[in-house]
Structures are given as structure tokens and as C-alpha cells.
Design an enzyme around this catalytic site. Structure first.
Site, short mmCIF file in Angstrom:
data_model
loop_
_atom_site.label_atom_id
_atom_site.label_comp_id
_atom_site.label_asym_id
_atom_site.label_seq_id
_atom_site.Cartn_x
_atom_site.Cartn_y
_atom_site.Cartn_z
N ASP A 89 45.68 48.08 43.55
CA ASP A 89 46.62 47.94 42.45
C ASP A 89 48.05 48.22 42.92
O ASP A 89 48.28 49.01 43.84
CB ASP A 89 46.26 48.91 41.31
CG ASP A 89 45.11 48.37 40.48
OD1 ASP A 89 45.03 47.14 40.29
OD2 ASP A 89 44.28 49.17 40.02
N HIS A 115 29.57 40.99 40.56
CA HIS A 115 30.15 40.33 39.37
C HIS A 115 29.18 39.41 38.65
O HIS A 115 29.18 39.35 37.41
CB HIS A 115 31.41 39.56 39.78
CG HIS A 115 32.34 40.36 40.65
ND1 HIS A 115 32.28 40.33 42.03
CD2 HIS A 115 33.31 41.23 40.33
CE1 HIS A 115 33.20 41.14 42.53
NE2 HIS A 115 33.83 41.71 41.53
N GLY A 116 28.37 38.68 39.43
CA GLY A 116 27.42 37.75 38.81
C GLY A 116 26.41 38.50 37.94
O GLY A 116 26.28 38.23 36.73
N HIS A 161 43.37 38.32 40.83
CA HIS A 161 42.28 37.75 41.61
C HIS A 161 42.32 36.24 41.44
O HIS A 161 42.85 35.74 40.44
CB HIS A 161 40.92 38.25 41.10
CG HIS A 161 40.83 39.74 40.94
ND1 HIS A 161 40.98 40.63 41.98
CD2 HIS A 161 40.59 40.50 39.84
CE1 HIS A 161 40.84 41.86 41.53
NE2 HIS A 161 40.61 41.83 40.24
N GLY A 164 34.45 49.84 35.34
CA GLY A 164 34.05 50.63 36.50
C GLY A 164 32.77 51.43 36.25
O GLY A 164 32.18 51.99 37.17
N SER A 171 34.47 44.43 33.56
CA SER A 171 35.65 44.41 34.46
C SER A 171 36.49 43.15 34.24
O SER A 171 36.07 42.20 33.57
CB SER A 171 35.17 44.43 35.91
OG SER A 171 34.63 43.16 36.24
N CYS A 172 37.66 43.15 34.84
CA CYS A 172 38.57 41.99 34.73
C CYS A 172 37.89 40.73 35.25
O CYS A 172 37.97 39.67 34.62
CB CYS A 172 39.85 42.27 35.51
SG CYS A 172 39.56 42.92 37.16
N ASN A 173 37.20 40.82 36.39
CA ASN A 173 36.53 39.64 36.95
C ASN A 173 35.42 39.14 36.04
O ASN A 173 35.30 37.95 35.78
CB ASN A 173 35.94 39.99 38.33
CG ASN A 173 37.01 40.04 39.40
OD1 ASN A 173 37.77 39.09 39.57
ND2 ASN A 173 37.10 41.15 40.12
N1 LIG Z 1 42.91 48.39 37.79
C1 LIG Z 1 42.36 47.28 37.40
O1 LIG Z 1 42.78 46.17 37.78
C2 LIG Z 1 41.20 47.31 36.45
C3 LIG Z 1 40.88 46.13 35.77
C4 LIG Z 1 39.83 46.15 34.85
C5 LIG Z 1 39.10 47.31 34.67
N2 LIG Z 1 39.41 48.44 35.38
C6 LIG Z 1 38.61 49.63 35.12
O2 LIG Z 1 39.34 50.49 34.25
C7 LIG Z 1 39.04 51.86 34.54
C8 LIG Z 1 40.33 52.58 34.86
O3 LIG Z 1 40.91 52.00 36.01
P1 LIG Z 1 42.47 52.09 36.32
O4 LIG Z 1 42.74 51.07 37.36
O5 LIG Z 1 43.24 52.08 35.06
O6 LIG Z 1 42.56 53.53 36.98
P2 LIG Z 1 43.88 54.36 37.35
O7 LIG Z 1 43.54 55.12 38.56
O8 LIG Z 1 45.09 53.50 37.33
O9 LIG Z 1 44.02 55.36 36.10
C9 LIG Z 1 43.10 56.34 35.82
C10 LIG Z 1 43.79 57.47 35.08
O10 LIG Z 1 42.79 58.43 34.72
C11 LIG Z 1 43.26 59.73 35.07
N3 LIG Z 1 42.09 60.59 35.32
C12 LIG Z 1 41.43 60.86 36.45
N4 LIG Z 1 40.40 61.68 36.22
C13 LIG Z 1 40.41 61.96 34.90
C14 LIG Z 1 39.60 62.75 34.05
N5 LIG Z 1 38.56 63.45 34.50
N6 LIG Z 1 39.91 62.80 32.74
C15 LIG Z 1 40.96 62.10 32.24
N7 LIG Z 1 41.77 61.34 33.00
C16 LIG Z 1 41.49 61.27 34.32
C17 LIG Z 1 44.15 59.51 36.29
O11 LIG Z 1 45.07 60.59 36.43
C18 LIG Z 1 44.84 58.19 35.93
O12 LIG Z 1 46.02 58.39 35.18
C19 LIG Z 1 38.02 51.82 35.68
O13 LIG Z 1 36.73 51.82 35.12
C20 LIG Z 1 38.29 50.47 36.34
O14 LIG Z 1 37.20 49.99 37.04
C21 LIG Z 1 40.47 48.47 36.25
#
Ligand SMILES: NC(=O)c1ccc[n+]([C@@H]2O[C@H](COP(=O)([O-])OP(=O)(O)OC[C@H]3O[C@@H](n4cnc5c(N)ncnc54)[C@H](O)[C@@H]3O)[C@@H](O)[C@H]2O)c1
Length: 349
Positions: free
Chosen positions: A177, A200-201, A226, A116, A145-147
């Protein structure tokens, strides 16, 4: 020489954070010092109940977290100041990691960021089997990212082994999610992303710089996985058997079969639960073996795969820790260590 145990902390215990934390607990060369967050919801309370020390990522949040009945072991910054953490795996929501970077920099702590965040936050975007060595000894790295991870594994393998002239990938994304489907999402529709190429590309090119790739994306109304559909033009003639061989040799990609009843993302999900992994997680990219075909002139491959968004980046995070700390200097070694600890497979049956 005995290698040191790397002390890690997961900041942000959400979809990705809790999975990365569990994966670290399985690595013999890593210790999980604790997890940090700013809330005391059921996810964080469950982590505490499992015996994980919980830290407040922000000092202001301690009172609120304790008021909700959580035992807070301390404040993240104090822990970093005392040198008790070697690597933070920042799994906070998109753009928060960029803000946290300054904190890690101030205390000279290494950090792994997630997809992200922008490439510039870390300067190195990472997929272990493509560019492990770029992250060696660095302070920061970003697991894409996952993609992008899925694209880099599948198209990247074809590029390395066969030579890709150009790749065009259509991404059919999950809307939201699972854990927050009660709050957001879309229903009974498909929403195209009107910006072409989708991000993504270009993101895949932060890892594989010489890859000619264009992606288009749309959001579906489902909440898990996805679906990617790829048209890959090759530099030389290929057969279906050639691409099958490439995939068979590639770590973290597996075949599934429509003929065996794997008809959609739902069946991949059910299959992954049957594997008995924690949370039914799939770390591999499942490619439909019977969905692979090649154009009549032999220069274009067509293939489809599922991207397990919650879990495919988990092994990459583990490898990123090894690369930053130089626990392993060779990608191959780290990947096989991680895969063994997580039970990553090459054949389902
Ligand atoms: N969800 C997916 O499918 C996925 C896949 C790959 C990558 N990502 C990436 O992973 C990262 C996390 O995504 P996620 O889906 O796990 O998010 P999420 O919302 O599930 O979890 C985020 C966590 O961080 C906490 N948080 C919020 N603000 C905070 C802060 N200032 N300090 C510490 N903790 C804090 C939240 O309370 C929550 O528990 C992002 O960059 C996202 O793009 C997500």
C-alpha cells in the site's frame, strides 16, 4: 415508519477504515460514534483534528496514545458494554478481526469484517450485488477482499446474465500500500504466487458458490491498484455487444478507453483523481471497453480491468451495515442509496 439511525464505530483506522468512516459520515441513516485504534500516528491524529472521537481499541494502549498527544475519548469495550454501538466495522489488519470477534460476541454487537479474515470468521462473505440477502439480520458478515469484490462484480455479472461455464483470471497485484511503501515492497521485478489457484478464486466461491473459477496471481513492483485479466467461457454464444450490455447494466463497474489515452493503471489513477473524489478514490471497477473481445466461436470472453484496492470495498461496507441491521431489506435499494451518497457513477463522461 421512521427508520432508526444505526450507530457505527470503525475499529482500525488504516487504508480501509478511514475510507469506510468517511463513507458512513455521508449516509443519512447512519451515525459514526467514533473510530478506534491502538496507535496515535498521523492518520489517527488527523481524524481527531477533524473532530472524530477516538477510542482505544485496547485498554493498555490509552497511556501511550495520550502520551503522544491524542485525546482519547474512552475504551472500545466500555462503549460496547454501554450499548452505544450497533455495528462495529472491523478494519484491523488481517487476522486481528478474528481475535476481536469474541469481544463483539460478548457484547452482542454486530460486526462487519474485512477480506483479510477467513470466511469462517463471519460465516457469510459479502458482495452487495451478489448476495445481499444472505447477510440480512445476521450478527456478522465479511466483506471480501478488493480482488474478490472485483471478480464477483464483473465475472458475477456475466454469470448471472449470460451463464459462465468457467472463468480463469490472472491477477497482477500491487506490491504494497502507498502509505507503507517506505517500509516494504519489491522493486523492478514481478513475483509469481506459486500456489495455484491463488486464494482469490476459492474466495470468490464463498460468494458465488456455483462459479467454476481458477485464479493465478503475481505481485508487481507498483503500489496502487491491481490489474485483472480474465478469460471467461460462457454457456452460450455471446458477442462483444452482449457483454458490453451486461456491464452497462451492472452497478459499480464502468468503462474506460485505451483510445482515450487510459493506457495503464497510472492513467486510471490520474483519472480517478480528476473525478474529484476524496483521496482520488474509485469505488467502481474500470474495465477497458476496447480491451473486450470474444473468441471466433463466440463462447469465450476476454477482458481486463483495474481493481482500485483502497476503495472498491467501501460501498460494500456501507451496504453490509444496512443488511446486518435490516435498514434496507432489498439489495437494490441499499446499493442505490449508497451509490448516490458516495457519488458512484455509471459513465465517466
Ligand atoms: N489495503 C488494501 O488494499 C485492502 C483492500 C481490501 C481489503 N483490505 C483488508 O482490510 C483490512 C484492513 O487492511 P488495511 O490495509 O486497512 O490495514 P492498515 O494496516 O492500513 O490499517 C489497519 C489499522 O488497524 C490498526 N490496528 C492494528 N491492530 C489493531 C487492533 N488490535 N485493534 C484496533 N486497531 C488495530 C492499525 O494501527 C491501523 O491503523 C484487512 O483485512 C485487509 O486485508 C485491505
Amino acid at each position: 415508519m421512521v427508520k432508526p439511525i444505526v450507530k457505527t464505530l470503525v475499529n482500525g483506522y488504516g487504508v480501509i477504515g478511514k475510507r469506510v468512516a468517511d463513507a458512513i459520515l455521508r449516509q443519512p441513516d447512519m451515525k459514526l460514534v467514533g473510530v478506534a485504534d491502538i496507535v496515535a500516528d498521523w492518520r489517527v491524529k488527523l481524524a481527531a483534528a477533524r473532530g472524530l472521537p477516538i477510542y482505544a481499541s485496547i485498554a493498555d494502549k490509552v497511556t501511550d496514545m495520550e502520551r503522544k498527544g491524542l485525546r482519547v475519548s474512552g475504551i472500545l469495550e466500555d462503549l460496547l458494554k454501554r450499548g452505544e454501538v450497533d455495528v462495529v466495522i472491523d478494519c484491523t489488519p488481517a487476522k486481528i478481526g478474528a481475535r476481536n470477534r469474541e469481544l463483539y460476541e460478548r457484547h452482542g454487537v454486530k460486526a462487519v469484517f474485512q477480506g483479510g479474515e477467513k470466511h469462517e470468521v463471519a460465516g457469510v462473505s459479502f458482495v452487495a450485488q451478489r448476495n445481499y440477502s444472505e447477510a440480512l439480520g445476521r450478527q456478522f458478515v465479511r466483506v471480501v477482499s478488493c480482488n474478490t469484490t472485483a471478480i464477483c462484480r464483473v465475472v458475477g455479472a456475466a454469470h448471472e446474465k449470460i451463464g459462465v461455464k468457467k472463468a480463469r483470471v490472472v491477477i497482477f497485484r500491487r506490491a504494497v500500500d502507498v502509505w507503507e511503501s517506505s517500509r516494504a515492497g519489491i522493486m523492478n521485478t514481478v513475483v509469481p504466487e506459486l500456489q495455484v489457484p491463488s486464494h482469490h478464486g476459492p474466495d470468490a466461491r464463498t460468494v458465488i458458490r456455483d462459479l467454476d473459477i481458477v485464479t493465478m496471481a503475481a505481485k508487481g513492483s507498483h503500489n496502487l491498484y491491481h490489474l485483472h485479466m480474465a478469460m471467461i467461457e460462457t454457456r452460450s454464444k455471446v458477442s462483444v455487444e452482449d457483454i458490453v450490455r451486461v456491464i452497462e447494466e451492472e452497478p459499480r463497474v464502468i468503462f474506460v478507453s485505451g483510445e482515450d489515452g487510459v493506457e495503464g493503471l497510472n492513467s486510471v489513477f490520474e483519472l480517478s483523481r480528476d473525478l474529484g473524489r476524496p483521496r482520488g478514490d474509485l469505488y467502481e471497477i474500470p474495465i477497458w471497453r476496447d480491451g473486450i473481445s470474444v473468441s471466433s466461436n463466440g463462447t469465450e470472453i476476454y477482458m481486463m480491468w483495474a481493481t482500485p484496492n483502497e476503495s472498491n470495498v467501501v460501498p460494500e461496507n456501507v451496504d453490509a451495515i444496512r443488511a446486518l441491521t435490516e435498514l434496507e431489506r432489498e439489495a437494490r435499494m441499499s446499493i442505490s442509496k449508497t451509490d448516490e451518497c458516495l457519488g458512484v457513477i455509471k459513465r465517466i463522461y
